[in-house]
Design an enzyme around this catalytic site. Structure first.
Site: not given
Ligand code: AMP
Length: 212
Positions: A88, A127
């Site tokens: 990320r 969503r």
């Molecule tokens: P996502 O489902 O990928 O949209 O992730 C949801 C939330 O999880 C993000 O907004 C972050 O708070 C956290 N998150 C997921 N993946 C990461 C990552 N690789 N690094 C840091 N935070 C993450």
């Protein structure tokens, strides 16, 4: 096959990931799903991550790297993996590179799904996800939203807390500042494939598969 899926929140990473991993029988590693499950189960990791996720901020890199290490160790025998939501930021990408080097592994492709900001906001606000199996739906595709259950597993469909308007704005800021630079990082390594993420999910999958 070892893949990374890049794209803004709402670009369709989760939906495409599911189809790609089914097709190639590789492991789906979604840091977002892992964190949401840890939070749901009120584990130590879940308690550490909770406030960051709620506010749309990135969870500290050390916690994420630990998750990835464990996932890679646990899935050594699998045919490969698809990273969804990781890396990320540049620090995570470099730590990931070191990890792969140590294991003697190489990435095959980094797929960047590109969707306009207007479309992203539309998709995120409509969503819903399944509380049990993490399947993703749009309210536009569900006839009776109130009584709707996951067509796959019967679980409750919920709106993610971070799909509220204010948190979406923060997540998009974080994406622009922290994650978007990864496009150039992987372009520089000749790994990047840009995919137009507009249209229905099957059309997008077709475009992705042409490159795999
Ligand atoms: P996502 O489902 O990928 O949209 O992730 C949801 C939330 O999880 C993000 O907004 C972050 O708070 C956290 N998150 C997921 N993946 C990461 C990552 N690789 N690094 C840091 N935070 C993450």
């Amino acid at each position: 096959m070892r893949l990374v899926l890049l794209g803004a929140p709402g670009a369709g990473k989760g939906t495409q990931a599911k189809k790609i991993v089914q097709r190639f029988k590789i492991s789906h590693i979604s840091t977002g799903n892992i964190l949401r499950n840890e939070i749901k189960n009120d584990t130590e990791l879940g308690r550490k991550a909770d406030s960051f996720v709620k506010e749309g901020k990135l969870v500290p890199d050390e916690l994420i790297i630990e998750i990835i290490k464990k996932e890679l160790e646990g899935k050594r025998s699998s045919k490969g993996f698809l990273m969804d939501g990781f890396p990320r930021n540049l620090k995570q990408a470099k730590m990931f590179q070191d990890m792969l080097d140590l294991l003697g592994l190489k990435l095959d492709r980094v797929i960047n799904i590109d969707v306009s900001k207007d479309e992203i906001i539309k998709r995120l606000t409509s969503r819903r996800i399944c509380h049990s199996c993490n399947n993703i739906y749009s309210i536009n595709s569900l006839k009776d939203m109130e009584s709707a259950k996951c067509p796959d597993c019967g679980g409750d469909l919920i709106k993610r807390k971070d799909d509220e308007k204010e948190v979406i704005a923060e997540r998009l800021n974080v994406y622009e500042k922290e994650t978007k630079p990864l496009i150039d990082y992987y372009k520089g390594q000749n790994l990047l494939v840009d995919i137009d993420g507009t249209g229905n999910e099957n059309q997008v999958t077709e475009r992705v598969l042409k490159h795999l």
